[in-house]
Write a protein that holds these residues in place. Sequence first.
Motif, mmCIF file in Angstrom:
data_model
loop_
_atom_site.group_PDB
_atom_site.id
_atom_site.type_symbol
_atom_site.label_atom_id
_atom_site.label_comp_id
_atom_site.label_asym_id
_atom_site.label_seq_id
_atom_site.Cartn_x
_atom_site.Cartn_y
_atom_site.Cartn_z
ATOM 1 N N THR A 15 -8.330 4.554 -2.787
ATOM 2 C CA THR A 15 -7.986 3.701 -2.947
ATOM 3 C C THR A 15 -8.977 2.973 -3.275
ATOM 4 O OG1 THR A 15 -6.107 4.977 -4.327
ATOM 5 C CG2 THR A 15 -6.860 2.603 -5.160
ATOM 6 N N ILE A 16 -9.985 1.853 -4.114
ATOM 7 C CA ILE A 16 -9.897 0.984 -3.334
ATOM 8 C C ILE A 16 -9.196 -0.633 -4.178
ATOM 9 C CG2 ILE A 16 -13.061 -0.294 -2.513
ATOM 10 C CD1 ILE A 16 -12.378 2.402 -2.197
ATOM 11 N N GLN A 17 -9.584 -1.719 -3.200
ATOM 12 C CA GLN A 17 -8.512 -2.577 -3.836
ATOM 13 C C GLN A 17 -9.888 -3.367 -3.153
ATOM 14 O OE1 GLN A 17 -5.689 -2.054 -5.967
ATOM 15 N NE2 GLN A 17 -4.596 -0.860 -5.233
ATOM 16 N N VAL A 18 -9.452 -4.701 -4.870
ATOM 17 C CA VAL A 18 -10.369 -5.887 -4.899
ATOM 18 C C VAL A 18 -9.389 -6.986 -5.469
ATOM 19 C CG1 VAL A 18 -12.474 -7.023 -5.334
ATOM 20 C CG2 VAL A 18 -12.353 -4.599 -5.044
ATOM 21 N N ARG A 19 -9.060 -8.531 -3.997
ATOM 22 C CA ARG A 19 -8.624 -9.263 -4.795
ATOM 23 C C ARG A 19 -9.799 -10.296 -4.452
ATOM 24 N NH1 ARG A 19 -5.801 -5.784 -6.352
ATOM 25 N NH2 ARG A 19 -3.501 -5.915 -6.526
ATOM 26 N N SER A 20 -9.480 -11.415 -5.333
ATOM 27 C CA SER A 20 -10.165 -12.539 -5.702
ATOM 28 C C SER A 20 -9.532 -13.522 -5.182
ATOM 29 C CB SER A 20 -11.827 -13.073 -6.775
ATOM 30 O OG SER A 20 -12.360 -13.666 -6.674
ATOM 31 N N TRP A 21 -9.781 -14.824 -4.782
ATOM 32 C CA TRP A 21 -9.241 -15.731 -5.034
ATOM 33 C C TRP A 21 -9.732 -16.316 -5.931
ATOM 34 C CZ3 TRP A 21 -4.878 -18.266 -2.885
ATOM 35 C CH2 TRP A 21 -4.492 -18.502 -2.596
ATOM 36 N N ALA B 144 -13.466 9.714 -0.218
ATOM 37 C CA ALA B 144 -14.442 9.082 -0.753
ATOM 38 C C ALA B 144 -15.212 8.062 -0.104
ATOM 39 C CB ALA B 144 -13.926 7.387 -1.378
ATOM 40 N N GLU B 145 -16.747 7.700 -0.099
ATOM 41 C CA GLU B 145 -17.765 6.844 0.542
ATOM 42 C C GLU B 145 -17.357 5.531 0.921
ATOM 43 O OE1 GLU B 145 -20.664 8.923 2.774
ATOM 44 O OE2 GLU B 145 -19.656 11.144 3.897
ATOM 45 N N THR B 146 -17.588 4.444 0.793
ATOM 46 C CA THR B 146 -17.350 3.506 0.288
ATOM 47 C C THR B 146 -18.396 2.479 0.444
ATOM 48 O OG1 THR B 146 -14.912 3.598 -0.569
ATOM 49 C CG2 THR B 146 -16.658 1.268 -1.250
ATOM 50 N N ALA C 63 0.617 -1.039 0.288
ATOM 51 C CA ALA C 63 0.081 0.179 -0.239
ATOM 52 C C ALA C 63 0.501 1.007 -0.264
ATOM 53 C CB ALA C 63 -0.903 -0.057 1.349
ATOM 54 N N GLY C 64 -0.036 2.366 -0.143
ATOM 55 C CA GLY C 64 0.751 3.994 -0.456
ATOM 56 C C GLY C 64 0.944 4.107 0.636
ATOM 57 N N GLY C 65 -0.242 3.765 1.463
ATOM 58 C CA GLY C 65 -0.582 4.470 2.938
ATOM 59 C C GLY C 65 -1.544 3.858 3.448
ATOM 60 N N ARG C 66 -2.586 4.666 4.304
ATOM 61 C CA ARG C 66 -3.148 3.873 5.318
ATOM 62 C C ARG C 66 -3.960 2.969 4.621
ATOM 63 N NH1 ARG C 66 -5.786 7.432 7.797
ATOM 64 N NH2 ARG C 66 -7.603 7.411 6.983
ATOM 65 N N VAL D 110 -11.328 -6.629 -0.134
ATOM 66 C CA VAL D 110 -12.298 -5.936 -0.081
ATOM 67 C C VAL D 110 -11.454 -4.235 0.720
ATOM 68 C CG1 VAL D 110 -13.674 -4.120 -1.221
ATOM 69 C CG2 VAL D 110 -13.662 -6.630 -1.729
ATOM 70 N N TRP D 111 -10.184 -3.087 0.328
ATOM 71 C CA TRP D 111 -9.455 -2.395 0.960
ATOM 72 C C TRP D 111 -9.872 -0.940 0.623
ATOM 73 C CZ3 TRP D 111 -7.229 -6.071 -1.656
ATOM 74 C CH2 TRP D 111 -5.894 -5.577 -1.875
ATOM 75 N N SER D 112 -9.456 -0.527 1.110
ATOM 76 C CA SER D 112 -9.358 1.222 0.989
ATOM 77 C C SER D 112 -7.623 1.400 1.513
ATOM 78 C CB SER D 112 -10.107 1.852 1.326
ATOM 79 O OG SER D 112 -10.002 1.686 3.267
ATOM 80 N N ASP D 113 -7.218 2.144 1.164
ATOM 81 C CA ASP D 113 -5.832 2.843 0.569
ATOM 82 C C ASP D 113 -5.715 3.930 0.245
ATOM 83 O OD1 ASP D 113 -2.900 3.115 0.691
ATOM 84 O OD2 ASP D 113 -2.654 2.315 -1.411
#
Length: 204
Positions: A164-170, A188-190, A129-132, A150-153
């Motif tokens: 930035t919203i990230q999604v990784r799927s197995w 953003a409010e996600t 990640a670049g941030g929190r 699903v997480w926010s960076d």
Amino acid sequence: LGVSGPEETSVPTETPTETATATEVAPPTATPETAIGINCPNSFANYPAQINSILNTVDFGIEGLRSYLDDCGSAVEDGLIVQDLNGDGADELLVLYADPNVPEAAPAGDMIVFAFGDTGFTESFRARAGGRVAILELADVNLDGRGDIVWSDTTCGANTCFDTIQVRSWDGAKWANWTVQPITMAYAETTLDDVSEVGQGAEI
């Protein structure tokens, strides 16, 4: 004529010089020790290797890592999650941690997913990640029968923070990127809701 003897020559007296007194120099401050006896990393980039080492030390494990991150000031609330993330019936460990050496106004952190098997903990994914990092969802968001993360960076500049919203799927072998392109907005409010008849599962 009388012969006079050699004139006496006076020898200059040396002025004694002052002897300098050695000044004691304080030893450099060592990196603070933790309760488990391992120093905190000198660089944030060294955390992944240290986390992996602690997890795979029999005397430490997950609780040892929890203590270590807390002592180093890099612990995140609810930052150690044990859950079957990929739907294979076995638990994984998700680790969130923060950089303790950056200003609070510009936080930084990272996320690592560890699988557990016969050889111990092994890293299966790292957000880099670049941030929190903040977890938004740990579930089968796209309803394909496999787990998703699903997480926010969040990165902050002088005046504005961007999420930035990230999604990784197995996909059965790895945590695959599930977004066509980066999803980035300021402040953003996600939410994740099934709001479209197109496709399956929830939308961001």
